[in-house]
Design a protein around this motif. Structure first.
Motif, PDB file in Angstrom:
ATOM      1  N   ILE A 151     -11.213  51.557  66.501  1.00  0.00           N
ATOM      2  CA  ILE A 151     -10.240  52.668  66.697  1.00  0.00           C
ATOM      3  C   ILE A 151      -9.323  52.468  67.376  1.00  0.00           C
ATOM      4  CG2 ILE A 151      -9.938  54.859  67.402  1.00  0.00           C
ATOM      5  CD1 ILE A 151     -13.147  55.416  66.916  1.00  0.00           C
ATOM      6  N   LEU A 152      -8.598  51.802  68.434  1.00  0.00           N
ATOM      7  CA  LEU A 152      -7.465  51.114  68.347  1.00  0.00           C
ATOM      8  C   LEU A 152      -6.442  50.481  67.771  1.00  0.00           C
ATOM      9  CD1 LEU A 152      -8.628  51.256  72.575  1.00  0.00           C
ATOM     10  CD2 LEU A 152      -6.870  52.196  71.804  1.00  0.00           C
ATOM     11  N   GLU A 153      -8.109  49.065  66.921  1.00  0.00           N
ATOM     12  CA  GLU A 153      -7.286  48.744  66.647  1.00  0.00           C
ATOM     13  C   GLU A 153      -6.899  48.992  65.022  1.00  0.00           C
ATOM     14  OE1 GLU A 153     -10.121  45.235  64.824  1.00  0.00           O
ATOM     15  OE2 GLU A 153      -8.848  45.383  63.161  1.00  0.00           O
ATOM     16  N   LEU A 154      -7.541  50.160  64.211  1.00  0.00           N
ATOM     17  CA  LEU A 154      -6.628  50.700  63.382  1.00  0.00           C
ATOM     18  C   LEU A 154      -5.518  51.475  63.693  1.00  0.00           C
ATOM     19  CD1 LEU A 154     -10.377  51.641  61.654  1.00  0.00           C
ATOM     20  CD2 LEU A 154      -9.069  50.119  61.051  1.00  0.00           C
ATOM     21  N   LEU A 155      -5.860  52.215  65.370  1.00  0.00           N
ATOM     22  CA  LEU A 155      -4.065  52.969  65.290  1.00  0.00           C
ATOM     23  C   LEU A 155      -2.965  51.909  65.470  1.00  0.00           C
ATOM     24  CD1 LEU A 155      -5.738  55.438  67.893  1.00  0.00           C
ATOM     25  CD2 LEU A 155      -5.212  55.702  65.892  1.00  0.00           C
ATOM     26  N   LYS A 156      -3.260  51.034  65.655  1.00  0.00           N
ATOM     27  CA  LYS A 156      -2.210  50.383  65.979  1.00  0.00           C
ATOM     28  C   LYS A 156      -1.822  49.808  64.448  1.00  0.00           C
ATOM     29  CE  LYS A 156      -1.005  46.290  69.007  1.00  0.00           C
ATOM     30  NZ  LYS A 156      -1.842  44.940  69.387  1.00  0.00           N
ATOM     31  N   GLU A 157      -2.902  49.142  63.710  1.00  0.00           N
ATOM     32  CA  GLU A 157      -2.139  48.518  62.205  1.00  0.00           C
ATOM     33  C   GLU A 157      -1.221  49.615  62.060  1.00  0.00           C
ATOM     34  OE1 GLU A 157      -6.031  48.046  59.216  1.00  0.00           O
ATOM     35  OE2 GLU A 157      -5.698  46.641  61.034  1.00  0.00           O
ATOM     36  N   LYS A 158      -2.000  50.848  61.536  1.00  0.00           N
ATOM     37  CA  LYS A 158      -0.837  52.289  60.993  1.00  0.00           C
ATOM     38  C   LYS A 158       0.174  52.703  62.095  1.00  0.00           C
ATOM     39  CE  LYS A 158      -5.275  53.845  58.457  1.00  0.00           C
ATOM     40  NZ  LYS A 158      -4.932  53.405  57.047  1.00  0.00           N
ATOM     41  N   GLY A 159       0.119  51.449  63.000  1.00  0.00           N
ATOM     42  CA  GLY A 159       1.487  51.981  63.672  1.00  0.00           C
ATOM     43  C   GLY A 159       1.685  53.273  64.338  1.00  0.00           C
ATOM     44  N   SER A 160       0.646  53.718  64.665  1.00  0.00           N
ATOM     45  CA  SER A 160       0.274  54.782  65.349  1.00  0.00           C
ATOM     46  C   SER A 160      -0.416  55.008  67.424  1.00  0.00           C
ATOM     47  CB  SER A 160      -0.922  55.636  64.788  1.00  0.00           C
ATOM     48  OG  SER A 160      -0.955  56.222  66.257  1.00  0.00           O
ATOM     49  N   LYS A 161       0.744  55.756  67.497  1.00  0.00           N
ATOM     50  CA  LYS A 161       0.752  55.253  69.919  1.00  0.00           C
ATOM     51  C   LYS A 161      -0.301  57.163  70.022  1.00  0.00           C
ATOM     52  CE  LYS A 161       4.593  52.440  70.233  1.00  0.00           C
ATOM     53  NZ  LYS A 161       5.655  52.575  69.322  1.00  0.00           N
ATOM     54  N   ILE A 162      -1.115  57.865  69.292  1.00  0.00           N
ATOM     55  CA  ILE A 162      -1.620  58.407  69.855  1.00  0.00           C
ATOM     56  C   ILE A 162      -2.321  57.937  71.224  1.00  0.00           C
ATOM     57  CG2 ILE A 162      -3.416  60.006  68.588  1.00  0.00           C
ATOM     58  CD1 ILE A 162      -2.794  60.034  66.349  1.00  0.00           C
ATOM     59  N   PRO A 163      -2.937  59.070  71.928  1.00  0.00           N
ATOM     60  CA  PRO A 163      -3.480  58.173  73.178  1.00  0.00           C
ATOM     61  C   PRO A 163      -5.043  58.479  73.022  1.00  0.00           C
ATOM     62  CG  PRO A 163      -1.926  59.908  73.903  1.00  0.00           C
ATOM     63  CD  PRO A 163      -1.288  59.673  72.219  1.00  0.00           C
ATOM     64  N   SER A 198      15.868  62.176  58.063  1.00  0.00           N
ATOM     65  CA  SER A 198      16.247  60.169  57.342  1.00  0.00           C
ATOM     66  C   SER A 198      15.272  59.491  57.101  1.00  0.00           C
ATOM     67  CB  SER A 198      17.536  60.382  57.368  1.00  0.00           C
ATOM     68  OG  SER A 198      17.541  59.918  58.610  1.00  0.00           O
ATOM     69  N   GLN A 199      14.787  59.866  58.402  1.00  0.00           N
ATOM     70  CA  GLN A 199      13.113  58.489  58.350  1.00  0.00           C
ATOM     71  C   GLN A 199      12.095  59.147  57.562  1.00  0.00           C
ATOM     72  OE1 GLN A 199      13.298  58.093  62.874  1.00  0.00           O
ATOM     73  NE2 GLN A 199      12.333  55.173  61.536  1.00  0.00           N
ATOM     74  N   ILE A 200      12.043  60.893  57.567  1.00  0.00           N
ATOM     75  CA  ILE A 200      10.837  61.321  56.916  1.00  0.00           C
ATOM     76  C   ILE A 200      11.048  61.593  55.823  1.00  0.00           C
ATOM     77  CG2 ILE A 200       9.800  64.016  57.319  1.00  0.00           C
ATOM     78  CD1 ILE A 200      10.081  64.037  60.034  1.00  0.00           C
ATOM     79  N   ILE A 201      12.684  61.766  55.372  1.00  0.00           N
ATOM     80  CA  ILE A 201      12.837  61.926  53.943  1.00  0.00           C
ATOM     81  C   ILE A 201      12.012  60.911  53.378  1.00  0.00           C
ATOM     82  CG2 ILE A 201      14.251  62.014  52.033  1.00  0.00           C
ATOM     83  CD1 ILE A 201      15.944  64.060  54.363  1.00  0.00           C
ATOM     84  N   ASN A 202      12.827  59.664  53.726  1.00  0.00           N
ATOM     85  CA  ASN A 202      12.348  58.100  52.901  1.00  0.00           C
ATOM     86  C   ASN A 202      11.320  58.238  53.130  1.00  0.00           C
ATOM     87  OD1 ASN A 202      15.546  58.031  52.647  1.00  0.00           O
ATOM     88  ND2 ASN A 202      15.516  56.125  54.849  1.00  0.00           N
ATOM     89  N   GLY A 203      10.275  58.142  53.855  1.00  0.00           N
ATOM     90  CA  GLY A 203       9.039  57.819  54.375  1.00  0.00           C
ATOM     91  C   GLY A 203       8.145  59.010  53.481  1.00  0.00           C
ATOM     92  N   ILE A 204       8.878  59.913  52.932  1.00  0.00           N
ATOM     93  CA  ILE A 204       7.509  60.602  52.312  1.00  0.00           C
ATOM     94  C   ILE A 204       8.316  60.310  50.802  1.00  0.00           C
ATOM     95  CG2 ILE A 204       7.734  63.292  50.821  1.00  0.00           C
ATOM     96  CD1 ILE A 204       7.836  64.284  53.771  1.00  0.00           C
ATOM     97  N   SER A 205       9.234  60.094  50.583  1.00  0.00           N
ATOM     98  CA  SER A 205       9.761  59.740  48.524  1.00  0.00           C
ATOM     99  C   SER A 205       8.824  58.076  48.460  1.00  0.00           C
ATOM    100  CB  SER A 205      11.649  59.317  48.875  1.00  0.00           C
ATOM    101  OG  SER A 205      12.019  60.567  49.199  1.00  0.00           O
ATOM    102  N   SER A 206       8.521  57.636  49.767  1.00  0.00           N
ATOM    103  CA  SER A 206       7.593  56.864  49.228  1.00  0.00           C
ATOM    104  C   SER A 206       6.270  57.021  49.496  1.00  0.00           C
ATOM    105  CB  SER A 206       8.110  55.278  49.718  1.00  0.00           C
ATOM    106  OG  SER A 206       8.534  55.239  51.705  1.00  0.00           O
ATOM    107  N   LYS A 207       5.774  58.450  50.236  1.00  0.00           N
ATOM    108  CA  LYS A 207       4.396  58.674  49.540  1.00  0.00           C
ATOM    109  C   LYS A 207       3.851  58.090  51.349  1.00  0.00           C
ATOM    110  CE  LYS A 207       3.217  60.124  45.884  1.00  0.00           C
ATOM    111  NZ  LYS A 207       2.894  59.341  44.319  1.00  0.00           N
ATOM    112  N   ASP A 208       4.431  57.970  52.398  1.00  0.00           N
ATOM    113  CA  ASP A 208       4.110  57.580  53.306  1.00  0.00           C
ATOM    114  C   ASP A 208       3.416  58.812  54.209  1.00  0.00           C
ATOM    115  OD1 ASP A 208       3.265  56.408  55.929  1.00  0.00           O
ATOM    116  OD2 ASP A 208       5.108  57.376  56.485  1.00  0.00           O
TER     117      ASP A 208
END
Ligand code: B12
Ligand code: GTP
Ligand code: MG
Lengths: 130, 296
Positions: free
Chosen positions: A72-84, B6-16
């Motif tokens: 789980i920690l690895e996947l969070l990191k992979e997705k650039g998430s910092k949720i504690p 603007s990060q949010i707007i760009n992100g949504i435009s690329s389906k993030d």
């Protein structure tokens, strides 16, 4: 408003603790999403991101925590998430130390008063917001 | 962790998904910012469908079944559950029934607490619904809080309202009374595995005919998925029809007005919460409200 995801990864049917925690956090004024049992780490991490939760809670009593939590920690990191991440359930002390080294904020075992968990979460946010 | 508009707007435009998830949080915390961001994004008209009915009738389960049979389109789900009037907290449990779609790239499910809003929706529902239309959705399903007889708000936002009934509700007479029955565009008699569902369907068809209307009644089992294809067909053919006959355009025009109404109510609610609750003079409260309203 603190938003929390309570999740149960793997083939673990022990859902009492997860439900107790979910209810206690709701009664403490938080918005709590519960995934239900038998979730993959992928499902849990995607849910945490889509729901934009402030905290990810993981409940494991099956003994598979050293596989599931790091994943789980690895996947969070992979997705650039910092949720504690907070973990609870049957976790031997040595494993708890190891998990905290990997980035888990806190690990709780059986019999922990829910008030202690609530205080810790609220305290964590007060500090994080400064 | 802050991310800029603007990060949010760009992100949504690329389906993030992460950017879109942030926009939904902004809808809840700051409607002014949310409307500003949404106005800068491309919008696509999705079929907005309200799914309503008593607690436990099978709303979440039927949404799950619809998702399972819609793999070729992008579907958003807005799932509203009640906030506790005592603690202000909420247990958002609709999602449990839909978790098999959690990693489905064509599906985006988001849970909302009602936070004291009336009508089985959430205070941010209009912003949220607009936001989903910036994320290239073909269909947006709104699950209301399990509602009572007069929760008709969903008709102000949805293009189509689906009302679920089930034989174990024993509630057909209550449902007939007022309000909620009148906003339904499609009826679903759910839990068709219960034999009593057949007679409920017959009764319902009788009532509809008596009222001189032509509203489809679909028999479904949300667990096995039986009848759910019929529901999807009924939804699609209605969407085609309302787009062709102008109903859709009229509804969308009205939705803008209802959005403004909801936005302003929310503003007043926020101010009211800041006024000292021990004040008992209504005129004084009104004066203070007006003062704060005008200073913004
Ligand atoms: C009740 C119980 C069951 C019930 C479960 C009912 C249910 N729906 O939950 C039943 C009878 C079904 C069951 C079955 C099994 N069980 Co059992 N079960 C227990 C028991 C006795 C209590 C668990 C419980 O509900 N506690 C009450 C709750 C409130 O406590 P809790 O979950 O620990 O939660 C607290 C904290 O841990 C923490 N917490 C928990 N989650 C989270 C999450 C977050 C985010 C946070 C912050 C905190 C937190 O806060 C809670 C409050 O303090 C434990 C032993 C024990 N004393 O723990 C064994 C135990 C967990 N079971 C065990 C086993 C082996 C099984 C079975 C495999 C037995 C078998 N061979 O069939 C099956 C597996 C079932 C399955 N599908 O997974 C072992 C697990 C061993 C391990 N992990 O190494 C235990 C430890 C018993 C033992 N000593 O051997 N079990
Ligand atoms: N037998 C049967 N059970 C069903 C059917 N559809 C739903 N259920 C069950 O009914 C219960 C409630 O289903 P949900 O989908 O959670 O109902 P809901 O309307 O979303 O409930 P709330 O959100 O709490 O108002 C669950 O136990 C489902 O498994 C069905 O077609 N047949
Ligand atoms: Mg539901």
């Amino acid at each position: 408003m603190i938003k929390v995801l309570i999740s149960k990864p793997g083939l673990d049917g022990h859902d009492r603790g997860a439900k107790v925690i979910a209810r206690a956090l709701r009664d403490a004024g938080m918005e709590v999403i519960y995934t239900g049992i038998r979730q993959t780490p992928e499902q849990i991490v995607q849910t945490a991101i889509d729901e934009d939760v402030d905290i990810l809670g993981v409940s494991i009593l099956s003994g598979a925590h050293m596989k599931l939590v790091p994943k789980i920690l690895e996947l969070l990191k992979e997705k650039g998430s910092k949720i504690p991440v907070f973990v609870g359930g049957i976790i031997p002390e040595d494993d708890a130390i190891e998990l905290k080294k990997l980035g888990v904020i806190e690990v709780y075992g059986p019999g922990t008063p829910t008030s202690e968990i609530i205080d810790k979460i609220k305290g964590y946010f007060e500090n994080a917001n400064i | 962790m802050q991310i800029s508009e603007s990060q949010i707007i760009n992100g949504i435009s690329s389906k993030d998904r992460k950017s879109f998830a942030k926009l939904l949080s902004i809808c809840e915390s700051d409607p002014v910012a949310a409307n500003r961001i949404i106005s800068r994004l491309q919008r696509k008209d999705a079929h907005v469908v309200g799914i309503t009915g008593s607690p436990g009738v099978g709303k979440s389960s039927i949404i799950n079944a619809i998702l399972s049979k819609s793999s070729n389109r992008r579907v958003g789900v807005i799932a509203v559950d009640p906030s506790s009037p005592f603690s202000g907290g909420a247990l958002l449990g609709d999602r449990i029934r839909m978790q098999s779609h959690a990693t489905d790239q064509n599906v985006f499910i988001r849970s909302f607490a009602s936070r004291g809003a009336l009508g089985g929706l959430s205070p941010s529902i209009f912003e949220v619904c607009d936001a989903f239309e910036t994320f290239d959705m073909d269909m947006v399903l709104i699950e209301t809080v399990g509602v009572g007889q007069s929760d008709t708000e969903v008709a102000n936002i949805a293009d189509t309202v689906v009302l679920l009934l089930s034989p174990d509700g024993g509630d057909e007479i209550q449902m007939m009374k007022a309000g909620i029955m009148e906003i339904a565009d499609i009826f679903v008699v759910n839990k068709s595995d219960n034999p009593a569902s057949i007679s409920l369907k017959t009764k319902l068809e009788g009532i509809i005919k008596f009222g001189g209307k032509d509203i489809p009644v679909i028999l479904a089992n949300s667990i096995t998925g039986d009848g759910v294809e019929d529901l999807i067909k009924a939804l699609d053919s209605r969407f085609e029809r309302i787009k062709a006959d102008g109903t859709f355009a009229t509804k969308r025009k009205k939705r803008v007005f209802f959005h403004a109404q909801s936005f302003l109510r929310r503003k007043i609610d926020t101010i009211m919460q800041s006024i000292h609750s021990e004040e008992t003079d209504i005129e004084k409260i009104e004066k203070e409200l007006m003062k704060k309203l005008c200073s913004k």
